[in-house]
Design a protein around this motif. Sequence first.
Motif, PDB file in Angstrom:
ATOM      1  N   ALA A  98     -12.964  -1.118   7.134  1.00  0.00           N
ATOM      2  CA  ALA A  98     -14.101  -1.645   7.903  1.00  0.00           C
ATOM      3  C   ALA A  98     -13.694  -2.889   8.681  1.00  0.00           C
ATOM      4  O   ALA A  98     -14.179  -3.112   9.798  1.00  0.00           O
ATOM      5  N   ASP A  99     -12.823  -3.709   8.102  1.00  0.00           N
ATOM      6  CA  ASP A  99     -12.324  -4.881   8.832  1.00  0.00           C
ATOM      7  C   ASP A  99     -11.506  -4.463  10.049  1.00  0.00           C
ATOM      8  O   ASP A  99     -11.566  -5.103  11.097  1.00  0.00           O
ATOM      9  N   LEU A 100     -10.753  -3.376   9.903  1.00  0.00           N
ATOM     10  CA  LEU A 100      -9.879  -2.934  11.002  1.00  0.00           C
ATOM     11  C   LEU A 100     -10.626  -2.143  12.078  1.00  0.00           C
ATOM     12  O   LEU A 100     -10.392  -2.331  13.269  1.00  0.00           O
ATOM     13  N   GLU A 101     -11.494  -1.235  11.659  1.00  0.00           N
ATOM     14  CA  GLU A 101     -12.129  -0.301  12.598  1.00  0.00           C
ATOM     15  C   GLU A 101     -13.612  -0.548  12.826  1.00  0.00           C
ATOM     16  O   GLU A 101     -14.182  -0.017  13.767  1.00  0.00           O
ATOM     17  N   GLY A 102     -14.251  -1.230  11.911  1.00  0.00           N
ATOM     18  CA  GLY A 102     -15.688  -1.457  12.026  1.00  0.00           C
ATOM     19  C   GLY A 102     -16.439  -0.633  10.989  1.00  0.00           C
ATOM     20  O   GLY A 102     -15.997   0.448  10.594  1.00  0.00           O
ATOM     21  N   PRO A 103     -17.590  -1.134  10.547  1.00  0.00           N
ATOM     22  CA  PRO A 103     -18.337  -0.443   9.494  1.00  0.00           C
ATOM     23  C   PRO A 103     -18.922   0.906   9.912  1.00  0.00           C
ATOM     24  O   PRO A 103     -19.057   1.804   9.096  1.00  0.00           O
ATOM     25  N   THR A 104     -19.250   1.046  11.191  1.00  0.00           N
ATOM     26  CA  THR A 104     -19.834   2.320  11.636  1.00  0.00           C
ATOM     27  C   THR A 104     -18.835   3.455  11.492  1.00  0.00           C
ATOM     28  O   THR A 104     -19.185   4.543  11.016  1.00  0.00           O
ATOM     29  N   VAL A 105     -17.599   3.220  11.859  1.00  0.00           N
ATOM     30  CA  VAL A 105     -16.557   4.258  11.762  1.00  0.00           C
ATOM     31  C   VAL A 105     -16.361   4.666  10.306  1.00  0.00           C
ATOM     32  O   VAL A 105     -16.275   5.859   9.983  1.00  0.00           O
ATOM     33  N   VAL A 106     -16.317   3.691   9.419  1.00  0.00           N
ATOM     34  CA  VAL A 106     -16.106   3.977   7.996  1.00  0.00           C
ATOM     35  C   VAL A 106     -17.289   4.740   7.416  1.00  0.00           C
ATOM     36  O   VAL A 106     -17.120   5.714   6.671  1.00  0.00           O
ATOM     37  N   THR A 107     -18.499   4.341   7.761  1.00  0.00           N
ATOM     38  CA  THR A 107     -19.690   4.998   7.231  1.00  0.00           C
ATOM     39  C   THR A 107     -19.788   6.437   7.718  1.00  0.00           C
ATOM     40  O   THR A 107     -20.093   7.349   6.939  1.00  0.00           O
ATOM     41  N   VAL A 108     -19.508   6.657   8.991  1.00  0.00           N
ATOM     42  CA  VAL A 108     -19.538   8.022   9.531  1.00  0.00           C
ATOM     43  C   VAL A 108     -18.441   8.874   8.891  1.00  0.00           C
ATOM     44  O   VAL A 108     -18.663  10.047   8.572  1.00  0.00           O
ATOM     45  N   ALA A 109     -17.269   8.299   8.670  1.00  0.00           N
ATOM     46  CA  ALA A 109     -16.189   9.042   8.015  1.00  0.00           C
ATOM     47  C   ALA A 109     -16.579   9.428   6.591  1.00  0.00           C
ATOM     48  O   ALA A 109     -16.341  10.567   6.161  1.00  0.00           O
ATOM     49  N   CYS A 110     -17.196   8.502   5.856  1.00  0.00           N
ATOM     50  CA  CYS A 110     -17.656   8.803   4.495  1.00  0.00           C
ATOM     51  C   CYS A 110     -18.725   9.895   4.499  1.00  0.00           C
ATOM     52  O   CYS A 110     -18.692  10.806   3.667  1.00  0.00           O
ATOM     53  N   ALA A 111     -19.661   9.808   5.430  1.00  0.00           N
ATOM     54  CA  ALA A 111     -20.716  10.820   5.517  1.00  0.00           C
ATOM     55  C   ALA A 111     -20.128  12.188   5.832  1.00  0.00           C
ATOM     56  O   ALA A 111     -20.539  13.200   5.257  1.00  0.00           O
ATOM     57  N   THR A 112     -19.157  12.219   6.717  1.00  0.00           N
ATOM     58  CA  THR A 112     -18.520  13.487   7.083  1.00  0.00           C
ATOM     59  C   THR A 112     -17.797  14.104   5.885  1.00  0.00           C
ATOM     60  O   THR A 112     -17.912  15.310   5.625  1.00  0.00           O
ATOM     61  N   MET A 113     -17.073  13.285   5.147  1.00  0.00           N
ATOM     62  CA  MET A 113     -16.366  13.805   3.970  1.00  0.00           C
ATOM     63  C   MET A 113     -17.346  14.277   2.903  1.00  0.00           C
ATOM     64  O   MET A 113     -17.112  15.281   2.227  1.00  0.00           O
ATOM     65  N   LEU A 114     -18.452  13.569   2.758  1.00  0.00           N
ATOM     66  CA  LEU A 114     -19.449  13.957   1.764  1.00  0.00           C
ATOM     67  C   LEU A 114     -20.116  15.282   2.122  1.00  0.00           C
ATOM     68  O   LEU A 114     -20.316  16.139   1.261  1.00  0.00           O
ATOM     69  N   VAL A 115     -20.428  15.460   3.392  1.00  0.00           N
ATOM     70  CA  VAL A 115     -20.999  16.733   3.836  1.00  0.00           C
ATOM     71  C   VAL A 115     -19.984  17.855   3.621  1.00  0.00           C
ATOM     72  O   VAL A 115     -20.336  18.948   3.175  1.00  0.00           O
ATOM     73  N   GLY A 116     -18.716  17.573   3.900  1.00  0.00           N
ATOM     74  CA  GLY A 116     -17.664  18.571   3.667  1.00  0.00           C
ATOM     75  C   GLY A 116     -17.567  18.961   2.203  1.00  0.00           C
ATOM     76  O   GLY A 116     -17.422  20.139   1.873  1.00  0.00           O
ATOM     77  N   ALA A 117     -17.667  17.975   1.311  1.00  0.00           N
ATOM     78  CA  ALA A 117     -17.634  18.273  -0.123  1.00  0.00           C
ATOM     79  C   ALA A 117     -18.841  19.111  -0.534  1.00  0.00           C
ATOM     80  O   ALA A 117     -18.718  20.037  -1.347  1.00  0.00           O
ATOM     81  N   GLY A 118     -19.994  18.813   0.035  1.00  0.00           N
ATOM     82  CA  GLY A 118     -21.187  19.604  -0.267  1.00  0.00           C
ATOM     83  C   GLY A 118     -21.059  21.037   0.209  1.00  0.00           C
ATOM     84  O   GLY A 118     -21.423  21.975  -0.497  1.00  0.00           O
ATOM     85  N   LEU A 119     -20.529  21.207   1.418  1.00  0.00           N
ATOM     86  CA  LEU A 119     -20.327  22.561   1.936  1.00  0.00           C
ATOM     87  C   LEU A 119     -19.291  23.318   1.111  1.00  0.00           C
ATOM     88  O   LEU A 119     -19.432  24.519   0.885  1.00  0.00           O
TER      89      LEU A 119
END
Length: 109
Positions: free
Chosen positions: A61-82
Amino acid sequence: MAEATAASLVIGIGNGMFSAHIAPLILTATPESHLSRVQAVLVLVQSLALLLMNNLLGTLADLEGPTVVTVACATMLVGAGLLGLTSGPLRKDRTGLPPRSDSVSTPNT
């Protein structure tokens, strides 16, 4: 800000659903003689993963910003659910266990 809030909502819902459904499946399949040991290992694995990921996500988050990290986490979580939805036992039976042959059958009337 709205994107981060939406992604946080998806992460929270996904995490709650995963914790509420997968952990009981593991504990249901565990023999009673090993139940406390398996539960202790589950808590340890969840705690260690949280400790490591908080540091990693904070650095990212320090390097890329919190939005990028949050969206990446959400994407991985949706992938795990699928990925979980592709599991036949998880879709067909809440316990994930095969049906018991000794179940009581109702008489035909």
